[in-house]
Design a protein around this motif. Sequence first.
Motif, PDB file in Angstrom:
ATOM      1  N   GLY A   1       8.872 -30.649  26.433  1.00  0.00           N
ATOM      2  CA  GLY A   1       9.935 -29.850  27.617  1.00  0.00           C
ATOM      3  C   GLY A   1      11.048 -29.081  26.876  1.00  0.00           C
ATOM      4  N   PHE A   2      10.868 -28.526  25.880  1.00  0.00           N
ATOM      5  CA  PHE A   2      11.794 -27.921  25.152  1.00  0.00           C
ATOM      6  C   PHE A   2      12.149 -26.557  25.810  1.00  0.00           C
ATOM      7  N   LEU A   3      13.281 -26.029  25.620  1.00  0.00           N
ATOM      8  CA  LEU A   3      13.938 -25.163  26.298  1.00  0.00           C
ATOM      9  C   LEU A   3      13.151 -23.410  26.238  1.00  0.00           C
TER      10      LEU A   3
ATOM     11  N   LEU B   1       6.502 -29.223   7.064  1.00  0.00           N
ATOM     12  CA  LEU B   1       5.578 -28.792   7.823  1.00  0.00           C
ATOM     13  C   LEU B   1       6.166 -27.951   8.596  1.00  0.00           C
ATOM     14  N   PRO B   2       5.585 -26.803   8.715  1.00  0.00           N
ATOM     15  CA  PRO B   2       5.959 -25.432   9.181  1.00  0.00           C
ATOM     16  C   PRO B   2       5.410 -25.603  10.658  1.00  0.00           C
ATOM     17  N   LEU B   3       6.320 -25.292  11.882  1.00  0.00           N
ATOM     18  CA  LEU B   3       5.988 -25.371  13.189  1.00  0.00           C
ATOM     19  C   LEU B   3       5.279 -24.070  13.796  1.00  0.00           C
ATOM     20  N   ASP B   4       4.317 -24.168  14.413  1.00  0.00           N
ATOM     21  CA  ASP B   4       3.608 -22.897  14.982  1.00  0.00           C
ATOM     22  C   ASP B   4       4.541 -22.234  15.743  1.00  0.00           C
ATOM     23  N   VAL B   5       5.272 -22.896  16.634  1.00  0.00           N
ATOM     24  CA  VAL B   5       6.244 -22.137  17.568  1.00  0.00           C
ATOM     25  C   VAL B   5       7.662 -22.719  17.326  1.00  0.00           C
ATOM     26  N   PRO B   6       8.756 -21.897  16.918  1.00  0.00           N
ATOM     27  CA  PRO B   6      10.149 -22.471  16.898  1.00  0.00           C
ATOM     28  C   PRO B   6      10.375 -23.302  18.001  1.00  0.00           C
ATOM     29  N   VAL B   7      11.144 -24.281  17.986  1.00  0.00           N
ATOM     30  CA  VAL B   7      11.702 -25.122  18.845  1.00  0.00           C
ATOM     31  C   VAL B   7      13.233 -24.989  19.084  1.00  0.00           C
ATOM     32  N   SER B   8      13.408 -24.655  20.492  1.00  0.00           N
ATOM     33  CA  SER B   8      14.703 -24.639  20.738  1.00  0.00           C
ATOM     34  C   SER B   8      15.271 -25.680  21.974  1.00  0.00           C
ATOM     35  N   ASP B   9      16.589 -25.969  21.690  1.00  0.00           N
ATOM     36  CA  ASP B   9      17.126 -26.773  22.607  1.00  0.00           C
ATOM     37  C   ASP B   9      18.501 -26.208  22.910  1.00  0.00           C
ATOM     38  N   ALA B  10      19.397 -27.008  23.719  1.00  0.00           N
ATOM     39  CA  ALA B  10      20.610 -26.585  24.073  1.00  0.00           C
ATOM     40  C   ALA B  10      21.438 -25.832  23.252  1.00  0.00           C
TER      41      ALA B  10
ATOM     42  N   SER C   1      13.905 -34.473   7.976  1.00  0.00           N
ATOM     43  CA  SER C   1      15.121 -33.718   8.225  1.00  0.00           C
ATOM     44  C   SER C   1      14.559 -32.453   9.115  1.00  0.00           C
ATOM     45  N   LYS C   2      15.406 -31.917   9.875  1.00  0.00           N
ATOM     46  CA  LYS C   2      15.097 -30.862  10.537  1.00  0.00           C
ATOM     47  C   LYS C   2      16.215 -29.828  10.498  1.00  0.00           C
ATOM     48  N   ARG C   3      15.935 -28.494  10.186  1.00  0.00           N
ATOM     49  CA  ARG C   3      16.710 -27.595  10.119  1.00  0.00           C
ATOM     50  C   ARG C   3      17.419 -27.424   8.688  1.00  0.00           C
ATOM     51  N   ALA C   4      17.901 -28.642   8.148  1.00  0.00           N
ATOM     52  CA  ALA C   4      18.557 -28.570   6.764  1.00  0.00           C
ATOM     53  C   ALA C   4      18.544 -29.867   6.362  1.00  0.00           C
ATOM     54  N   GLY C   5      18.655 -29.853   4.894  1.00  0.00           N
ATOM     55  CA  GLY C   5      19.073 -31.368   4.316  1.00  0.00           C
ATOM     56  C   GLY C   5      17.731 -31.796   3.622  1.00  0.00           C
ATOM     57  N   GLY C   6      16.509 -31.359   3.752  1.00  0.00           N
ATOM     58  CA  GLY C   6      15.217 -31.777   3.223  1.00  0.00           C
ATOM     59  C   GLY C   6      15.249 -31.945   1.723  1.00  0.00           C
ATOM     60  N   PRO C   7      15.792 -30.760   1.213  1.00  0.00           N
ATOM     61  CA  PRO C   7      15.797 -31.014  -0.302  1.00  0.00           C
ATOM     62  C   PRO C   7      16.952 -31.924  -1.122  1.00  0.00           C
ATOM     63  N   ALA C   8      18.045 -32.151  -0.262  1.00  0.00           N
ATOM     64  CA  ALA C   8      19.112 -33.008  -0.568  1.00  0.00           C
ATOM     65  C   ALA C   8      18.605 -34.381  -0.584  1.00  0.00           C
ATOM     66  N   GLN C   9      17.877 -34.421   0.715  1.00  0.00           N
ATOM     67  CA  GLN C   9      17.282 -35.998   0.629  1.00  0.00           C
ATOM     68  C   GLN C   9      16.284 -36.386  -0.472  1.00  0.00           C
TER      69      GLN C   9
ATOM     70  N   PRO D   1      16.997 -21.658  15.888  1.00  0.00           N
ATOM     71  CA  PRO D   1      15.664 -22.519  16.318  1.00  0.00           C
ATOM     72  C   PRO D   1      15.094 -23.356  15.324  1.00  0.00           C
ATOM     73  N   MET D   2      14.407 -24.395  15.266  1.00  0.00           N
ATOM     74  CA  MET D   2      13.714 -25.387  14.425  1.00  0.00           C
ATOM     75  C   MET D   2      12.337 -24.876  14.079  1.00  0.00           C
ATOM     76  N   THR D   3      12.464 -24.581  12.910  1.00  0.00           N
ATOM     77  CA  THR D   3      11.015 -23.764  12.279  1.00  0.00           C
ATOM     78  C   THR D   3      10.159 -24.712  11.459  1.00  0.00           C
ATOM     79  N   GLU D   4      10.595 -25.735  11.143  1.00  0.00           N
ATOM     80  CA  GLU D   4       9.974 -26.821  10.159  1.00  0.00           C
ATOM     81  C   GLU D   4      10.451 -28.199  10.188  1.00  0.00           C
ATOM     82  N   VAL D   5       9.786 -28.982   9.722  1.00  0.00           N
ATOM     83  CA  VAL D   5      10.207 -30.362   9.535  1.00  0.00           C
ATOM     84  C   VAL D   5      10.014 -30.664   8.103  1.00  0.00           C
ATOM     85  N   VAL D   6      11.194 -31.390   7.616  1.00  0.00           N
ATOM     86  CA  VAL D   6      10.947 -31.544   5.945  1.00  0.00           C
ATOM     87  C   VAL D   6      10.719 -33.206   5.800  1.00  0.00           C
ATOM     88  N   PHE D   7       9.527 -33.774   5.507  1.00  0.00           N
ATOM     89  CA  PHE D   7       9.481 -35.104   5.346  1.00  0.00           C
ATOM     90  C   PHE D   7       9.587 -35.501   3.864  1.00  0.00           C
ATOM     91  N   LEU D   8      10.351 -36.671   3.643  1.00  0.00           N
ATOM     92  CA  LEU D   8      10.564 -37.226   2.272  1.00  0.00           C
ATOM     93  C   LEU D   8       9.461 -38.773   2.216  1.00  0.00           C
TER      94      LEU D   8
END
Length: 204
Positions: free
Chosen positions: A148-150, A16-25, A59-67, A34-41
């Motif tokens: 409320g992301f940064l 699932l690509p995100l329309d706006v990249p998400v940033s936090d601390a 998974s967020k940012r990494a790990g989707g294919p590994a899961q 920044p998080m640009t997508e979420v991968v669902f299993l």
Amino acid sequence: MAADRIRHVTLSSVTLPLDVPVSDAKVLTGRQKPMTEVVFLFAEITTDEGRHGTGFSYSKRAGGPAQYAHAKEVAENLLGRDPSDIGRVYDMLLWAGASVGRSGVATQALAAVDVALWDLKARRANLPLAKLLGSYRDAVRTYNTSGGFLHAPIEEVKERATESIASGIGGVKIKVGQPDMREDLRRLAAVREHLGADVPLMVD
């Protein structure tokens, strides 16, 4: 009477690509991008009696294919098992992939299967999952943690907070962790003033 058995397991990975990249601390401190997508299993389980259960993890940012790869590798161990024996099945799957560990990607991969087995069990009992697990509340208080992301300008944060409260969500949580702590305090004060004193406001 013979127990129903797992006949088929279908696994799928959906990005699932995100329309706006998400940033936090963690992004602002350079630890992550920044998080640009979420991968669902997704895991879909079917039994000999034609019953179905569906579960997912993500998974967020990494790990989707590994899961997905780990779940696919151990899934055949589910075939022929009694889907009601959830704890036993989960432990068996952990041991099936023990060489790569019993945490992180391995357990995230198994989470989709675990949820699917609980979904199946609730459907067989003709009960909502919460009732099957023994719930005794009809409702719980909630808060919104995604508005409320940064990366979001403060006016957008306030607008989303208003939408959350208007939709029946009882509280709001915003991210902190700006390089300049004073900017966190300014944003927090602005949201508090916007919401008033009675709405629960949290930080992360």
